[in-house]
Scaffold this active site. Structure first.
Site, PDB file in Angstrom:
ATOM      1  N   ASP A  58      15.139-111.068 -73.288  1.00 24.16           N
ATOM      2  CA  ASP A  58      16.272-110.185 -73.035  1.00 24.16           C
ATOM      3  C   ASP A  58      17.237-110.830 -72.035  1.00 24.16           C
ATOM      4  OD1 ASP A  58      14.768-110.105 -70.773  1.00 24.16           O
ATOM      5  OD2 ASP A  58      14.615-107.930 -70.635  1.00 24.16           O
ATOM      6  N   CYS A 108      14.340-114.169 -69.740  1.00 30.83           N
ATOM      7  CA  CYS A 108      13.058-114.783 -70.083  1.00 30.83           C
ATOM      8  C   CYS A 108      12.685-115.965 -69.204  1.00 30.83           C
ATOM      9  CB  CYS A 108      13.026-115.173 -71.554  1.00 30.83           C
ATOM     10  SG  CYS A 108      14.339-116.287 -72.039  1.00 30.83           S
ATOM     11  N   HIS A 113      14.452-119.744 -75.206  1.00 28.25           N
ATOM     12  CA  HIS A 113      13.429-118.748 -74.916  1.00 28.25           C
ATOM     13  C   HIS A 113      12.166-119.439 -74.427  1.00 28.25           C
ATOM     14  CE1 HIS A 113      11.255-114.996 -75.126  1.00 28.25           C
ATOM     15  NE2 HIS A 113      10.257-115.676 -75.638  1.00 28.25           N
TER      16      HIS A 113
END
Length: 358
Positions: free
Chosen positions: A132, A135, A345
């Site tokens: 979101d 991370c 991510h």
């Protein structure tokens, strides 16, 4: 990347950490070759990674989550949810995870499989981190706080909680600080909120450090990362520590003092020529519209005094496959290890293989 290698500005796109289950990726054009800075942080002219199988991840569109999913996430943050949300998923076998996420035989899928196979020689399991735009902070802080270690010395500094008032009184532009989505719409005094966040970080970390077993510490850490209000307060604290360290480095640079090479690059960007711009154009976006860029991972490491080692799977079989932030860390800094599939991510590997630990 070797411990003496640092990605150059061409490797720092503005990225977010939005997440959606990765499916078999189609082919895409590889990004441009990237120069490297070597040997104690000195830039080498035109240095390039050695020829190898490259994953075409650098210029692909974000495949993790659709816009409507991100908006739904924001709504949950703003209005809350009756169900506790686990920010770091339970551990699963790392190769089972790989097989589920990367099916098929595209160039990228093959690269990812080989990368995961390499990581599995050191770690047996993986925990997926919620994506979101927090991370990088979430994965780093989760790993650091779950380690069986004493409370870091910098958290024991009695003047830590005086830092917000001290800095904001000196630098009025810090009042441009943008609190996370969880705190939008709340009339909170900035000094009080940051002080509260720093106090919470110290209290929670100290509580974890007092636990005698790794299992108890992990359970308590998992519980902390299901309490959204506390969790997101921790991120405000870490972002403020990043800004504080950036101000220190910038002031040292302006005075002609020796500074880490990454800080020269940090302030060489058009969008962050000084700490004020760094706050407005970068730190204020974390958790809202973007995550940390590569050069800001160095700043994060300096803020929490932890070496961050990242398996960058899209760089498998290149010198940048294992990247260390910073490249030459102090020996007394603990290390945390993360996994990144495409520099957008971060997930966390867990359970060091027995033969490796021996």
């Amino acid at each position: 990347m070797s411990r003496g290698t640092m990605p150059q500005p061409g490797a720092w796109p503005g990225v977010s950490c939005a997440e959606k289950p990765a499916r078999e990726a189609g082919p895409a054009s590889p990004g441009p070759a990237r120069a490297a800075a070597r040997d104690g942080g000195k830039a080498s002219a035109g240095g390039q990674p050695r020829a190898a199988v490259r994953c075409p991840a650098e210029q692909e569109e974000d495949i993790y989550r659709a816009a409507d999913e991100i908006e739904k996430e924001k709504e949950l943050l703003l209005h809350g949810s009756s169900e506790p949300r686990l920010s770091v998923a339970p551990e699963v076998d790392i190769m089972d995870y790989c097989k589920k996420e990367w099916r098929g035989n595209t160039q990228k899928a093959i690269c990812m499989k080989k990368g995961y196979e390499e990581v599995s020689q050191k770690f047996t399991s993986i925990r997926r981190v919620r994506g979101d735009n927090y991370c990088a902070l979430r994965a780093t802080l989760f790993q650091a706080m779950s380690q069986p270690a004493a409370l870091p010395h910098w958290l024991q500094d009695p003047e830590l909680t005086l830092l917000p008032e001290k800095l904001i009184s000196k630098y009025n532009w810090i009042k441009q600080w943008k609190l996370g989505l969880k705190f939008e719409g709340k009339s909170e005094d900035l000094v009080d909120k940051i002080k509260e966040s720093l106090t919470l970080l110290r209290t929670k970390w100290a509580g974890l450090a007092e636990l005698r077993t790794a299992e108890a510490r992990q359970v308590a850490c998992d519980k902390l990362f299901t309490n959204e209000e506390e969790e997101y307060s921790l991120y405000e604290a870490v972002k403020f520590l990043m800004l504080n360290r950036a101000i220190e480095l910038y002031d040292d640079k302006e005075k002609g003092k020796e500074v880490p090479f990454f800080s020269v690059l940090l302030f060489a960007r058009d969008t962050s020529s000084d700490p004020r711009q760094l706050l407005r154009n970068h730190l204020n976006q974390v958790g809202h519209t973007g995550g940390l860029e590569q050069v800001e991972m160095f700043l994060l490491a300096y803020a929490v005094c932890h070496t961050i080692q990242v398996y960058r799977l899209s760089k498998y079989s290149t010198e940048e496959f294992i990247t260390v932030y910073p490249t030459d860390p102090p020996r007394d800094w603990p290390m945390v290890t993360l996994i990144a599939e495409d520099d957008r991510h971060y997930n966390v590997p867990v359970r060091v293989c027995e033969e490796t630990s021996l």
